[in-house]
Scaffold this motif. Structure first.
Motif, PDB file in Angstrom:
ATOM      1  N   UNK A  28      35.277  47.376  73.445  1.00 36.93           N
ATOM      2  CA  UNK A  28      35.770  48.254  72.382  1.00 36.93           C
ATOM      3  C   UNK A  28      35.110  47.946  71.038  1.00 36.93           C
ATOM      4  N   UNK A  29      34.621  46.718  70.885  1.00 37.79           N
ATOM      5  CA  UNK A  29      34.036  46.299  69.617  1.00 37.79           C
ATOM      6  C   UNK A  29      32.573  46.695  69.476  1.00 37.79           C
ATOM      7  N   UNK A  30      31.914  46.999  70.588  1.00 40.99           N
ATOM      8  CA  UNK A  30      30.481  47.303  70.568  1.00 40.99           C
ATOM      9  C   UNK A  30      30.248  48.690  69.981  1.00 40.99           C
ATOM     10  N   UNK A  31      29.197  48.806  69.173  1.00 43.05           N
ATOM     11  CA  UNK A  31      28.837  50.085  68.573  1.00 43.05           C
ATOM     12  C   UNK A  31      28.974  50.050  67.060  1.00 43.05           C
ATOM     13  N   UNK A  32      28.757  51.204  66.428  1.00 41.16           N
ATOM     14  CA  UNK A  32      28.847  51.331  64.980  1.00 41.16           C
ATOM     15  C   UNK A  32      30.241  51.793  64.597  1.00 41.16           C
ATOM     16  N   UNK A  33      30.949  50.961  63.847  1.00 41.85           N
ATOM     17  CA  UNK A  33      32.309  51.313  63.471  1.00 41.85           C
ATOM     18  C   UNK A  33      32.761  50.509  62.249  1.00 41.85           C
ATOM     19  N   UNK A  34      33.909  50.876  61.742  1.00 40.49           N
ATOM     20  CA  UNK A  34      34.495  50.221  60.577  1.00 40.49           C
ATOM     21  C   UNK A  34      35.254  48.975  61.051  1.00 40.49           C
TER      22      UNK A  34
END
Length: 303
Positions: free
Chosen positions: A166-172
């Motif tokens: 869930x933490x992988x990727x581009x996010x705030x």
């Protein structure tokens, strides 16, 4: 530019237990120095004629370790002596750092406009966890202050991996940022390229009298927020212990609020290692003319 002036990129290791983090400590707080303070002292021992100022790529906290951090600095030698060769520079700095748990592993002479922090393409952190440790004396001495020792015999690794995905990727990542003076100036949006949970081992697993389960959490991103890795680690371990569910971790992430992160959940500093800082090879290359002019002198560690 003077022909006795050079900019260097150095990679270095340290055991962070006795240091106030990677970067300089303000003069009024010098109970314990930062790694940068000791490295700048070593550079001054080479007697440069320019003021010594080290730019560290990655600001690790008190108690956090590094197998490969990086920094750049300028060095101009007196009496028109040519720049140090890379190998001699490494040897000379390590000679003056020998009393510290800091070692220079390699050096590169780099272009005049190179910047260790801003040219870094990615940084990789590994967090080490030992299981089944009811008292620190059950750990081998080689692991002292180098892992997070948990009483738990097992962790729900599959749930941890589901949560890590869930933490992988581009996010705030606001919920995984600790409050500090930079909080209003740095974007909380980061791209996490890797968040993995894999088996690890003790540094002396082949020679210790009993088997200790180790796990390693690995995170790679171009950059991280203040204490982001320790907060992500703490949350994933809480999932592994059954203290948090995967949906609850997702709720924390989606809250985008540092106050949504449960108090006391962050992992301690001592299990965290900065293991890589990566650069483009082309960013490290000098022009042909500079390459032909450099490394005329072999020098020595006392020169």
């Amino acid at each position: 530019m003077h022909n006795n002036w050079a900019r260097y990129l150095v990679f270095f290791q340290y055991i962070g237990t006795n240091y106030r983090g990677a970067v300089k400590v303000p003069p009024n707080q010098l109970v314990r120095k930062g790694v940068q303070d000791h490295m700048e002292d070593a550079i001054r021992r080479l007697r440069p004629i320019n003021p010594v100022s080290l730019s560290v790529s990655s600001r690790t906290d008190t108690g956090v370790h590094a197998l490969s951090n990086s920094a750049h600095f300028d060095l101009q030698r007196m009496n028109d002596k040519p720049p140090f060769t890379e190998d001699v520079l490494v040897e000379a700095l390590n000679f003056h750092l020998k009393a510290e748990q800091i070692r220079i592993t390699r050096a590169h002479r780099v272009p005049d406009d190179f910047h260790a922090r801003f040219r870094a393409r990615s940084r990789t952190y590994v967090y080490r966890i030992a299981l089944g440790i009811s008292h620190h004396s059950l750990l081998p001495l080689t692991e002292r202050d180098l892992c997070w020792n948990l009483r738990n015999q097992t962790l729900d690794v599959e749930a941890m991996r589901e949560a890590a995905a869930l933490l992988v990727g581009t996010q705030d990542f606001s919920s995984f940022r600790a409050v500090n003076s930079d909080i209003h100036f740095k974007s909380p949006v980061k791209t996490l390229n890797v968040a993995s949970v894999q088996p690890g081992s003790s540094f002396v697993h082949a020679h210790f009298h009993r088997e200790i389960p180790f796990w390693e959490l690995t995170f790679t991103s171009r950059s991280f927020l203040y204490k982001q890795v320790r907060r992500m680690t703490g949350a994933l371990v809480a999932v592994g212990r059954g203290q948090l569910s995967v949906p609850q971790l997702q709720e924390i992430l989606e809250a985008r609020d540092s106050l949504a992160y449960p108090q006391g959940l962050a992992a301690p500093a001592n299990g965290l290692f900065l293991t890589r800082v990566d650069y483009r090879e082309t960013d490290l290359q000098l022009s042909q003319q500079t390459s032909e002019e450099q490394f005329v002198s072999s020098g020595n560690s006392e020169d």
